[in-house]
Design a protein around this motif. Structure first.
Motif, PDB file in Angstrom:
ATOM      1  N   GLN A   5       3.020 -33.989   0.634  1.00  0.00           N
ATOM      2  CA  GLN A   5       2.964 -34.010  -0.825  1.00  0.00           C
ATOM      3  C   GLN A   5       1.748 -34.770  -1.354  1.00  0.00           C
ATOM      4  O   GLN A   5       1.240 -34.439  -2.426  1.00  0.00           O
ATOM      5  CB  GLN A   5       4.236 -34.656  -1.380  1.00  0.00           C
ATOM      6  CG  GLN A   5       5.513 -33.895  -1.069  1.00  0.00           C
ATOM      7  CD  GLN A   5       6.730 -34.583  -1.650  1.00  0.00           C
ATOM      8  OE1 GLN A   5       6.755 -34.968  -2.824  1.00  0.00           O
ATOM      9  NE2 GLN A   5       7.752 -34.762  -0.820  1.00  0.00           N
ATOM     10  N   THR A   6       1.309 -35.789  -0.636  1.00  0.00           N
ATOM     11  CA  THR A   6       0.256 -36.665  -1.170  1.00  0.00           C
ATOM     12  C   THR A   6      -1.067 -36.527  -0.438  1.00  0.00           C
ATOM     13  O   THR A   6      -2.064 -37.099  -0.870  1.00  0.00           O
ATOM     14  CB  THR A   6       0.694 -38.136  -1.098  1.00  0.00           C
ATOM     15  OG1 THR A   6       0.808 -38.532   0.284  1.00  0.00           O
ATOM     16  CG2 THR A   6       2.028 -38.350  -1.792  1.00  0.00           C
ATOM     17  N   ASN A  22      -4.774 -36.819  -1.562  1.00  0.00           N
ATOM     18  CA  ASN A  22      -4.667 -35.748  -2.555  1.00  0.00           C
ATOM     19  C   ASN A  22      -3.832 -36.152  -3.772  1.00  0.00           C
ATOM     20  O   ASN A  22      -2.958 -35.418  -4.214  1.00  0.00           O
ATOM     21  CB  ASN A  22      -4.072 -34.501  -1.877  1.00  0.00           C
ATOM     22  CG  ASN A  22      -4.351 -33.239  -2.666  1.00  0.00           C
ATOM     23  OD1 ASN A  22      -5.342 -33.147  -3.395  1.00  0.00           O
ATOM     24  ND2 ASN A  22      -3.481 -32.252  -2.521  1.00  0.00           N
ATOM     25  N   ARG A  23      -4.138 -37.332  -4.305  1.00  0.00           N
ATOM     26  CA  ARG A  23      -3.514 -37.768  -5.560  1.00  0.00           C
ATOM     27  C   ARG A  23      -4.620 -38.077  -6.566  1.00  0.00           C
ATOM     28  O   ARG A  23      -4.748 -39.197  -7.060  1.00  0.00           O
ATOM     29  CB  ARG A  23      -2.645 -39.004  -5.353  1.00  0.00           C
ATOM     30  CG  ARG A  23      -1.511 -38.832  -4.361  1.00  0.00           C
ATOM     31  CD  ARG A  23      -0.676 -40.117  -4.277  1.00  0.00           C
ATOM     32  NE  ARG A  23       0.180 -40.284  -5.428  1.00  0.00           N
ATOM     33  CZ  ARG A  23       0.447 -41.452  -6.018  1.00  0.00           C
ATOM     34  NH1 ARG A  23      -0.125 -42.565  -5.579  1.00  0.00           N
ATOM     35  NH2 ARG A  23       1.248 -41.512  -7.061  1.00  0.00           N
ATOM     36  N   LYS A  26      -4.038 -39.964  -9.728  1.00  0.00           N
ATOM     37  CA  LYS A  26      -3.738 -41.384  -9.548  1.00  0.00           C
ATOM     38  C   LYS A  26      -4.870 -42.094  -8.806  1.00  0.00           C
ATOM     39  O   LYS A  26      -4.680 -43.191  -8.291  1.00  0.00           O
ATOM     40  CB  LYS A  26      -2.432 -41.563  -8.762  1.00  0.00           C
ATOM     41  CG  LYS A  26      -1.209 -40.959  -9.431  1.00  0.00           C
ATOM     42  CD  LYS A  26      -0.817 -41.720 -10.674  1.00  0.00           C
ATOM     43  CE  LYS A  26       0.502 -41.195 -11.237  1.00  0.00           C
ATOM     44  NZ  LYS A  26       0.905 -41.911 -12.481  1.00  0.00           N
ATOM     45  N   ASN A  28      -5.975 -41.513  -6.029  1.00  0.00           N
ATOM     46  CA  ASN A  28      -5.583 -41.621  -4.614  1.00  0.00           C
ATOM     47  C   ASN A  28      -5.039 -42.994  -4.250  1.00  0.00           C
ATOM     48  O   ASN A  28      -5.223 -43.485  -3.130  1.00  0.00           O
ATOM     49  CB  ASN A  28      -6.756 -41.239  -3.707  1.00  0.00           C
ATOM     50  CG  ASN A  28      -7.229 -39.827  -3.973  1.00  0.00           C
ATOM     51  OD1 ASN A  28      -6.427 -38.912  -4.079  1.00  0.00           O
ATOM     52  ND2 ASN A  28      -8.536 -39.651  -4.113  1.00  0.00           N
ATOM     53  N   SER A  31       0.714 -44.911  -2.498  1.00  0.00           N
ATOM     54  CA  SER A  31       2.143 -45.027  -2.774  1.00  0.00           C
ATOM     55  C   SER A  31       2.896 -45.162  -1.458  1.00  0.00           C
ATOM     56  O   SER A  31       2.344 -44.935  -0.377  1.00  0.00           O
ATOM     57  CB  SER A  31       2.633 -43.783  -3.518  1.00  0.00           C
ATOM     58  OG  SER A  31       2.517 -42.643  -2.683  1.00  0.00           O
ATOM     59  N   MET A  34       2.652 -41.835   0.289  1.00  0.00           N
ATOM     60  CA  MET A  34       1.343 -41.575   0.891  1.00  0.00           C
ATOM     61  C   MET A  34       1.166 -42.393   2.169  1.00  0.00           C
ATOM     62  O   MET A  34       0.635 -41.885   3.162  1.00  0.00           O
ATOM     63  CB  MET A  34       0.211 -41.879  -0.090  1.00  0.00           C
ATOM     64  CG  MET A  34      -1.171 -41.613   0.500  1.00  0.00           C
ATOM     65  SD  MET A  34      -2.529 -41.983  -0.640  1.00  0.00           S
ATOM     66  CE  MET A  34      -2.725 -40.385  -1.429  1.00  0.00           C
ATOM     67  N   GLU A  37       3.096 -40.639   4.827  1.00  0.00           N
ATOM     68  CA  GLU A  37       2.490 -39.378   5.229  1.00  0.00           C
ATOM     69  C   GLU A  37       1.197 -39.587   6.008  1.00  0.00           C
ATOM     70  O   GLU A  37       0.897 -38.840   6.951  1.00  0.00           O
ATOM     71  CB  GLU A  37       2.261 -38.495   4.006  1.00  0.00           C
ATOM     72  CG  GLU A  37       3.573 -38.013   3.403  1.00  0.00           C
ATOM     73  CD  GLU A  37       3.405 -36.978   2.308  1.00  0.00           C
ATOM     74  OE1 GLU A  37       4.366 -36.231   2.054  1.00  0.00           O
ATOM     75  OE2 GLU A  37       2.307 -36.897   1.707  1.00  0.00           O
ATOM     76  N   ASP A  68      -0.713 -48.271  -5.408  1.00  0.00           N
ATOM     77  CA  ASP A  68      -0.170 -47.539  -6.548  1.00  0.00           C
ATOM     78  C   ASP A  68       0.538 -48.501  -7.502  1.00  0.00           C
ATOM     79  O   ASP A  68       1.239 -49.422  -7.078  1.00  0.00           O
ATOM     80  CB  ASP A  68       0.817 -46.496  -6.023  1.00  0.00           C
ATOM     81  CG  ASP A  68       1.460 -45.703  -7.125  1.00  0.00           C
ATOM     82  OD1 ASP A  68       0.820 -44.792  -7.665  1.00  0.00           O
ATOM     83  OD2 ASP A  68       2.633 -46.005  -7.455  1.00  0.00           O
TER      84      ASP A  68
END
Length: 262
Positions: A5-6, A22-23, A26, A28, A31, A34, A37, A68
């Motif tokens: 997702q991130t 891939n945020r 935000k 990047n 979080s 992230m 992942e 984040d």
């Protein structure tokens, strides 16, 4: 590769994998998801015999803005055990990238702060575009660059790290190269070519020998131990407990000046 997702992973026919933060909306920022992942991605890429080289990039305007904001707010309300668990997750993500048995090339087309500097430090070589800004900004919040500290010190050396480790001041890509954080600084429209020039030699090298050479370099360089990682986690957790950290983070979210700014 698993669905994420991130982050996003794309591998070309040569075996060059791009690991994209891939945020973009935000900047990047890291979080909890992230971090999880990225740890998974480091394991998957490390085990994939078809992957020869990994390029780490950030989508959008920033490479990585650090922690984040939502994650930081959760840490403010958490107990020490939860904070330690979250700090451990970040530390182990950095360790997974640092020890991944593939060459890791950082491509910084945008700014990197806090954890973004930590991400840069675990790359085997990092190349940045002219004019980007970097900084270890934690002390502005009453915190310290703890879990990223072992990797920053390993990359910069103590003398260089102490120039920027405590002050939270921002520095540009040219100074980051001088500090040892970056290997090359190029014009933004030349960064893809510069990264490609780093990739090409690996495609003629034996993958198993590359992995062994990286492992040896880490060992000879004073491998970051489990004790070192645990110490950095302990320092961060104890820092979160202080009134200084509570004031700094609260001031940040309340958009006011903390009490120590004269």
């Amino acid at each position: 590769m698993s669905a994420f997702q991130t982050i996003r992973i794309e591998t070309d026919p040569r075996g060059v994998a791009t690991l994209l933060l891939n945020r973009a909306e935000k900047h990047n920022a890291l979080s909890a998801l992230m971090i999880q992942e990225l740890t998974q991605a480091a394991t998957l890429l490390g085990q994939d015999a078809d992957v020869r080289v990994v390029v780490l990039k950030g989508a959008g305007k920033s490479f990585c803005a650090g922690g984040d904001l939502g994650w930081m707010q959760e840490q403010m309300a958490a107990d020490a055990e939860t904070r330690a668990r979250e700090a451990k997750a970040l530390a182990m993500m950095l360790n997974a990238l640092n020890t991944m048995p593939k060459p890791l090339i950082g491509c910084l087309e945008g700014n990197a702060f806090g954890g973004g500097v930590g991400m840069t430090s675990v790359c085997d070589v990092a190349i940045a575009a002219e004019g980007i800004k970097m900084g270890l900004t934690e002390t502005r919040l009453g915190l310290i660059p703890a879990t990223i500290g072992p990797y920053v010190l390993a990359r910069m050396g103590e003398a260089n790290a102490r120039r920027v480790f405590m002050s939270a001041r921002l520095f540009d890509s040219d100074e980051a190269k001088e500090l040892g954080l970056l290997a090359k600084v190029v014009a933004k429209d030349e960064i893809d070519a510069a990264v490609e020039a780093e990739i090409l030699p690996y495609l003629s090298a034996a993958p198993e020998a590359v992995a062994r050479a990286k492992r040896l370099a880490l060992a000879l360089g004073g491998n970051i131990t489990e004790e070192t990682i645990d110490h950095s986690i302990s320092e961060l957790v104890s820092c979160w407990e202080t009134e200084t950290a509570k004031e700094g983070v609260s001031a940040f979210f309340e958009k006011r000046i903390p009490r120590w700014v004269s």
